[in-house]
Each structure stands twice: as structure tokens, then as C-alpha cells.
Design a protein around this motif. Sequence first.
Motif, PDB file in Angstrom:
ATOM      1  N   THR A  29       0.901  -1.168   0.000  1.00 47.25           N
ATOM      2  CA  THR A  29       0.000   0.000   0.000  1.00 47.25           C
ATOM      3  C   THR A  29       0.934   1.212   0.000  1.00 47.25           C
ATOM      4  OG1 THR A  29      -0.267   0.678   2.332  1.00 47.25           O
ATOM      5  CG2 THR A  29      -1.525  -1.285   1.613  1.00 47.25           C
ATOM      6  N   ILE A  61      -7.418  -3.745  10.204  1.00 44.46           N
ATOM      7  CA  ILE A  61      -8.045  -2.824   9.252  1.00 44.46           C
ATOM      8  C   ILE A  61      -8.554  -3.606   8.036  1.00 44.46           C
ATOM      9  CG2 ILE A  61      -7.603  -0.885   7.677  1.00 44.46           C
ATOM     10  CD1 ILE A  61      -5.433   0.078   9.633  1.00 44.46           C
ATOM     11  N   THR A 108     -12.486  -7.237  14.455  1.00 49.27           N
ATOM     12  CA  THR A 108     -12.595  -6.031  15.289  1.00 49.27           C
ATOM     13  C   THR A 108     -12.242  -6.317  16.746  1.00 49.27           C
ATOM     14  OG1 THR A 108     -14.902  -6.444  15.825  1.00 49.27           O
ATOM     15  CG2 THR A 108     -14.468  -5.165  13.832  1.00 49.27           C
ATOM     16  N   ALA A 137      -5.760  -6.453   6.542  1.00 48.47           N
ATOM     17  CA  ALA A 137      -4.305  -6.384   6.404  1.00 48.47           C
ATOM     18  C   ALA A 137      -3.683  -5.502   7.477  1.00 48.47           C
ATOM     19  CB  ALA A 137      -3.914  -5.876   5.021  1.00 48.47           C
ATOM     20  N   PRO A 138      -3.055  -6.133   8.446  1.00 48.07           N
ATOM     21  CA  PRO A 138      -2.199  -5.367   9.352  1.00 48.07           C
ATOM     22  C   PRO A 138      -0.864  -5.140   8.654  1.00 48.07           C
ATOM     23  CG  PRO A 138      -2.089  -7.684   9.934  1.00 48.07           C
ATOM     24  CD  PRO A 138      -3.044  -7.574   8.756  1.00 48.07           C
ATOM     25  N   ALA A 219      -8.523   1.815  20.825  1.00 46.53           N
ATOM     26  CA  ALA A 219      -7.424   1.451  19.923  1.00 46.53           C
ATOM     27  C   ALA A 219      -6.452   0.556  20.675  1.00 46.53           C
ATOM     28  CB  ALA A 219      -6.732   2.703  19.423  1.00 46.53           C
ATOM     29  N   GLY A 221      -4.549  -1.722  20.023  1.00 49.04           N
ATOM     30  CA  GLY A 221      -3.270  -2.166  19.486  1.00 49.04           C
ATOM     31  C   GLY A 221      -2.153  -1.157  19.625  1.00 49.04           C
TER      32      GLY A 221
HETATM   33  O1  TXA Z   1      -1.338   2.101   6.868  1.00 47.74           O
HETATM   34  C1  TXA Z   1      -1.913   1.222   7.510  1.00 47.74           C
HETATM   35  O2  TXA Z   1      -2.874   1.461   8.243  1.00 47.74           O
HETATM   36  C2  TXA Z   1      -1.387  -0.218   7.339  1.00 47.74           C
HETATM   37  C3  TXA Z   1      -1.641  -0.651   5.910  1.00 47.74           C
HETATM   38  C4  TXA Z   1      -1.245  -2.078   5.663  1.00 47.74           C
HETATM   39  O3  TXA Z   1      -2.995  -0.444   5.605  1.00 47.74           O
HETATM   40  N1  TXA Z   1      -2.023  -1.082   8.273  1.00 47.74           N
HETATM   41  C5  TXA Z   1      -1.745  -1.051   9.596  1.00 47.74           C
HETATM   42  O4  TXA Z   1      -2.377  -2.046  10.315  1.00 47.74           O
HETATM   43  O5  TXA Z   1      -0.976  -0.266  10.099  1.00 47.74           O
HETATM   44  P1  TXA Z   1      -1.982  -2.428  11.802  1.00 47.74           P
HETATM   45  O6  TXA Z   1      -2.806  -3.613  12.092  1.00 47.74           O
HETATM   46  O7  TXA Z   1      -0.518  -2.607  11.874  1.00 47.74           O
HETATM   47  O8  TXA Z   1      -2.453  -1.232  12.651  1.00 47.74           O
HETATM   48  C6  TXA Z   1      -3.832  -0.973  12.732  1.00 47.74           C
HETATM   49  C7  TXA Z   1      -4.189  -0.301  14.014  1.00 47.74           C
HETATM   50  C8  TXA Z   1      -4.012  -1.228  15.190  1.00 47.74           C
HETATM   51  O9  TXA Z   1      -3.214  -0.592  16.156  1.00 47.74           O
HETATM   52  C9  TXA Z   1      -5.409  -1.473  15.703  1.00 47.74           C
HETATM   53  O10 TXA Z   1      -5.471  -1.511  17.091  1.00 47.74           O
HETATM   54  C10 TXA Z   1      -6.200  -0.309  15.151  1.00 47.74           C
HETATM   55  O11 TXA Z   1      -5.580   0.008  13.949  1.00 47.74           O
HETATM   56  N2  TXA Z   1      -7.572  -0.762  14.862  1.00 47.74           N
HETATM   57  C11 TXA Z   1      -7.944  -1.632  13.908  1.00 47.74           C
HETATM   58  N3  TXA Z   1      -9.267  -1.874  13.976  1.00 47.74           N
HETATM   59  C12 TXA Z   1      -9.733  -1.144  14.992  1.00 47.74           C
HETATM   60  C13 TXA Z   1     -11.029  -0.995  15.566  1.00 47.74           C
HETATM   61  N4  TXA Z   1     -12.077  -1.652  15.102  1.00 47.74           N
HETATM   62  N5  TXA Z   1     -11.161  -0.170  16.615  1.00 47.74           N
HETATM   63  C14 TXA Z   1     -10.077   0.486  17.089  1.00 47.74           C
HETATM   64  N6  TXA Z   1      -8.821   0.383  16.603  1.00 47.74           N
HETATM   65  C15 TXA Z   1      -8.653  -0.427  15.561  1.00 47.74           C
END
Ligand code: TXA
Length: 320
Positions: A29, A61, A108, A137-138, A219, A221
Amino acid sequence: MKNRVNIIGKDIAHAAELLLSGQVIGMPTETVYGLAGIATDERAVTDIFRIKNRPHFDPLICHLHSIDQVSDYTGEIHPKLQSVMERHMPGPVTVLLDRLPIIPDLITSGLPRVAIRLPEHPVARELLKAVNRPLAAPSANPFGYISPTTAQHVVDQLGDKIPYVLDGDSCDVGVESTIVGVEDDHLVVYRKGGLPIESLYSIDPDLIVNSHSDSNPSAPGMLKSHYAPRKKVLIIKDIGQIDWTRSGFISFDTITSSIPEQYQRALSMSGDYSQAARGLFRAMRELDAIDDIDTIYVDLLPEEDLGRAINDRLRRAAAE
Ligand code: TXA
Ligand code: MG
């Protein structure tokens, strides 16, 4: 060296086929590389968590290629988030929206909202169109390590666990997306990222920046130590006081004569925030790989524009 076939390639149809057969692959991305699987395929999503060694309380996400798809997965959208989406999607921003039951709990972590992103990277968009399903995709790094900004970074860390990394060259933005939601009628930024918050103030001058804590239930994570290299990272307070023995240096636009140049990375000698963000994670990785260094000193950038997101990553890297 391991004796393996090269798993990096540019074959979008092959990547889509792997995804549709339930496999997990690396994808580009414009922010960072993702570790992708079909979001509605619980087995694929379980594999993502396993491959990343990521705790299940840290949600994923979902990536889509068109704004028109969003309503298939989410409930009503607050007008302020609607504006964010209209103005900045596709792009380096993620919105938290009420989710419909089609999104598995696993995605989620049981939270009421789902994170939706439309990447702008042409290869990501082609892939999303080819599968025509949301891709969870994380970032494609082992949990707790620096996000990858090239296909090779993904292979270096996860190459023995996935069949394919779709190559989209090095990421243009270089830091993860800005995560935005609404609480009590106000925009809330949960993670400072590739969309500078200055571009959100016109939508909500009273927006709240709530990015990060170890215990932020919205959030979960965003753990403090999320971007940690293996070496000790120290934020410079007084550059005159530093003992540079066995040290590296990451700065915005400064080189020191105290250590060899190969132990230093000035992110942008011309002081350009976009260029600095693009090279940040590569700089951290490269210095992390030098055996003659034990400590990486980092100099924070001005707290504006993408400097905010960069400083956030540097502070997390420095957190114990
Ligand atoms: O740029 C980006 O966002 C990249 C590219 C691959 O799209 N993805 C990314 O994903 O950084 P990840 O999983 O490394 O970080 C996503 C963050 C996590 O810290 C997670 O806690 C938060 O987004 N997150 C995801 N879904 C959530 C939700 N439903 N509610 C609150 N926080 C959420
Ligand atoms: Mg990540």
C-alpha cells in the motif's frame, strides 16, 4: 542463506488467486506493506494473527477499493467522517465506522467499530478489484517490530510463513495510515499517520488527538513499544552531552562529525517531511542491522505536518 524460490512478484492475478483460495500474502500500500487475507474468511484471518504473532485483542483494518463498497460492511456514517472519506479517500487514512455483522468478531476484536481503509497504491487497488472482497491487512511485520516499506522487508521477516509478496516497489508515504473516528460529535485521531492532522482541522477545528496509550480501549493495538528495533533507541535531549561510543544517529536534517557517516541517517537534508517519512522505517532497519552499533540516538522533528507521525514512531521505538 535459506535455499528458497523467490516469493516476490508482480503478478496481481496470482496474488488474487492465492487470496481467494484462503491464503495470506504480502501486499503493497502507499503507507506500508500489509499482510493480507480475505476479511470474511475466518480461517485466513486467524492465519494473519498467527503469522504475525499478534494478540487477538488487537483488531485489523479492512481494505476496500471503492467508497461504494463501504455501506456493505458498515452502518450509518457520521457527517464528519463522511467528509473525511470524501476528501481523503483513497489515501493514507483509516476511519472507524459502526460495523455490520458480516464483519467477523475476530477482525474487530469484538469492538463495535470496524476500521476501513481505501489505499491509493495502484497495485493495491488492482488487487482489491480483482478479489472484490474486503482484505484484512495489518502491517506485514512480526508483532512489535518496525513496519515494512519494501517487499524485501516483508520477505526478510515473514518470508518462510507466506507463499507470495506482491511487489509494489517502496512505499511512497512510509508511515501507517492516520486512524480517525468520531466521539461525541468530534473527530478523534487515534493514530497519527500518513495524513497530517492539519488536513483534518478544516473538517473539525475542535478535533481531539487521542493517539495512543497502552490502555486506550478504542485502539487497543497502540502499544507504546510498537515500533521497536532490537537496539536501544534514545531520544536526544542535549546533543552536546552524548557519548557517541558504538552509536548510530537518526535526524531530520543533521549529520554529526562524532561518528562515521555510515552509522547516520538524515531523513531529509532539505527538511522535507514527506521524504523524511518515506525513509524513516528503512533508516531504523538499516541502523538496527549494524553490528558495531548498540544505541541509536534519534533527534525529534518539529511537531507539525508528518513530523508528528514520525515523532510518534520515534517515541514508541524509544519506549522501554
Ligand atoms: O497504513 C496502515 O494502516 C497499514 C496498511 C497495511 O494499511 N495497516 C496497519 O495495520 O498499520 P496495523 O494492524 O498494523 O495497525 C492498525 C491499528 C491497530 O493498532 C489497531 O489496534 C487499530 O488500527 N484498529 C484496527 N481496527 C480497529 C477498531 N475496530 N477499533 C479500534 N482500533 C482499531
Ligand atoms: Mg502495525
